[in-house]
Design a protein around this motif. Structure first.
Motif, PDB file in Angstrom:
ATOM      1  N   ARG B 111      -5.582  65.205-151.241  1.00 29.82           N
ATOM      2  CA  ARG B 111      -4.755  66.391-151.465  1.00 29.82           C
ATOM      3  C   ARG B 111      -5.569  67.526-152.075  1.00 29.82           C
ATOM      4  NH1 ARG B 111      -0.380  68.959-151.887  1.00 29.82           N
ATOM      5  NH2 ARG B 111      -0.482  70.730-153.283  1.00 29.82           N
ATOM      6  N   GLY B 127       2.978  70.559-149.940  1.00 34.75           N
ATOM      7  CA  GLY B 127       2.793  69.164-150.331  1.00 34.75           C
ATOM      8  C   GLY B 127       2.988  68.995-151.824  1.00 34.75           C
ATOM      9  N   TYR B 169       1.782  60.206-149.009  1.00 33.06           N
ATOM     10  CA  TYR B 169       1.993  61.032-147.812  1.00 33.06           C
ATOM     11  C   TYR B 169       2.458  62.429-148.201  1.00 33.06           C
ATOM     12  CZ  TYR B 169       4.514  63.194-144.031  1.00 33.06           C
ATOM     13  OH  TYR B 169       4.974  64.126-143.139  1.00 33.06           O
ATOM     14  N   LEU B 170       3.392  62.497-149.171  1.00 35.05           N
ATOM     15  CA  LEU B 170       3.911  63.817-149.583  1.00 35.05           C
ATOM     16  C   LEU B 170       2.811  64.709-150.150  1.00 35.05           C
ATOM     17  CD1 LEU B 170       7.376  63.037-151.167  1.00 35.05           C
ATOM     18  CD2 LEU B 170       6.915  64.556-149.245  1.00 35.05           C
ATOM     19  N   SER B 173       1.011  66.064-147.203  1.00 35.81           N
ATOM     20  CA  SER B 173       1.875  66.618-146.149  1.00 35.81           C
ATOM     21  C   SER B 173       1.915  68.141-146.233  1.00 35.81           C
ATOM     22  CB  SER B 173       3.301  66.086-146.332  1.00 35.81           C
ATOM     23  OG  SER B 173       3.894  66.739-147.435  1.00 35.81           O
ATOM     24  N   GLU B 174       2.595  68.737-145.253  1.00 39.59           N
ATOM     25  CA  GLU B 174       2.740  70.198-145.235  1.00 39.59           C
ATOM     26  C   GLU B 174       4.129  70.621-145.733  1.00 39.59           C
ATOM     27  OE1 GLU B 174       0.606  72.769-143.548  1.00 39.59           O
ATOM     28  OE2 GLU B 174      -1.064  71.356-143.496  1.00 39.59           O
TER      29      GLU B 174
END
Lengths: 231, 231
Positions: B111, B127, B169-170, B173-174
């Protein structure tokens, strides 16, 4: 397919970071400094291959470079710091005097922030690179019981404090250090590298782990000599 | 004088990293998860102030921003990862099933590498930010004994695995997430932030540590709602 190809080097870099975290757990939860050191070396192998694979697949990226630093600070900054912390704690039975070790991670982070985007570094480094920092502390931490026998606890504690600041300073200094990335392979052009390999092999045979630290000290000295002679 | 002024924010960032390392030691060597959580919070305070001080002294720099990420990966990536690891180990008496926790550090690094230089993030995030990741795992790790009583070890282990991948994942993520940096202070403009504070206070009063994790889940949900409604 291309997305997977793009993620392979980042996956290898993530393995470097996880190796560093495993090394930390092996130190603190299992007091197994030798196995921890092996995991730091494993991290170094992943660190070597992520860049290689990225260039081979032609997927080098700024994200990959940033991720590399983020993994390096864990594996070659925080993990060696914890290794020295546990090593000092083991010989002194008190965690407080071992606290100085925590500065290693901070120095490594400062170095990575200061020099990782430094375009002056191509075939040589400016300041001591973080993997060399890791190798130095692996050798030193694993030799602490032997050094305690040799010189006593109090002088060893003082030496550890001095070394943390000395190695820390070298990491963020502007001292030019040679690398193994050379433009042209020749015996004369590689003389400093060959002397260093010779010292590394000899000192590891005769001094075991302490040879790792002495090799890094020899590397620093040879770099200074090379620098003086080339002026 | 100017050189010292320039180094003050970096010194504060280094304190963030050291807080993270202390948290790791408190987890693994002393099994004191609550104190470790406090040190992660201390890291967050340093993280808040380094940027503030840099802007106040007008010494913001790319080195400072890079150092910030390097400290964040330790304090809000590796330290929470170790917190969950030790928490899972405590309830299951076996370190192997706790291994999934190590992925949190890798997700946090991904991230930070992916989004820290993302210019799209000004008054909102893309994210889940790493401090939110840290808060989530502090709440979850400290609630593990209570959750084990409530749902049993095996389902809790499965839930932990799912959550590691969900939160991980978060982070990469976008999904747009709102922040507390707002351009104009108004009751209506801050409605999502105010609802979140209300949920945080209520859930912490009634659920103690687990309230922290639920607040982060509420934050994720509110961000998705805000995003759907603003379209």
């Amino acid at each position: 397919m291309n997305a997977i190809k793009k993620d392979i080097p980042n996956f290898i870099t993530a393995l470097n970071l996880i190796s560093g975290v495993v090394a930390i757990i092996l130190c603190l939860s299992f007091n197994n400094l030798e196995l921890a050191a092996l995991f730091i070396f494993l991290g170094a192998i992943f660190d070597f291959f992520d860049g290689l694979v990225a260039r081979a697949l032609n997927v080098s990226s700024p994200i990959g470079a940033d991720l590399d630093s983020l993994a390096d600070v864990v594996s070659f900054g925080v993990a060696p710091s914890i290794l020295l912390f546990q090593g000092l704690w083991n010989i002194s039975c008190c965690p407080w005097s071992a606290g100085v070790a925590l500065l290693i991670g901070a120095f490594a982070a400062l170095r990575l922030a200061k020099f990782n985007n430094d375009t002056r570094q191509t075939t040589s480094f400016i300041g001591l690179p973080v993997p060399a920092n890791a190798i130095f502390w692996i050798g030193f931490a694993l030799s602490l019981p032997m050094l305690k026998e040799l010189m006593g606890l109090y002088p060893l504690n003082i030496l550890s404090h001095i070394l943390v600041f000395f190695i820390g300073y070298l990491m963020i200094s502007e001292v030019p250090m040679f690398s193994f990335k050379v433009k042209k392979i020749s015996f004369f052009g590689l003389r400093y590298q060959l002397i260093l390999i010779f010292i590394a092999v000899l000192s590891f045979i005769f001094l075991k782990y302490l040879g790792l630290s002495l090799t890094i000290l020899a590397y620093i000295l040879l770099s200074i000599v090379q620098n003086k002679l080339s002026k």
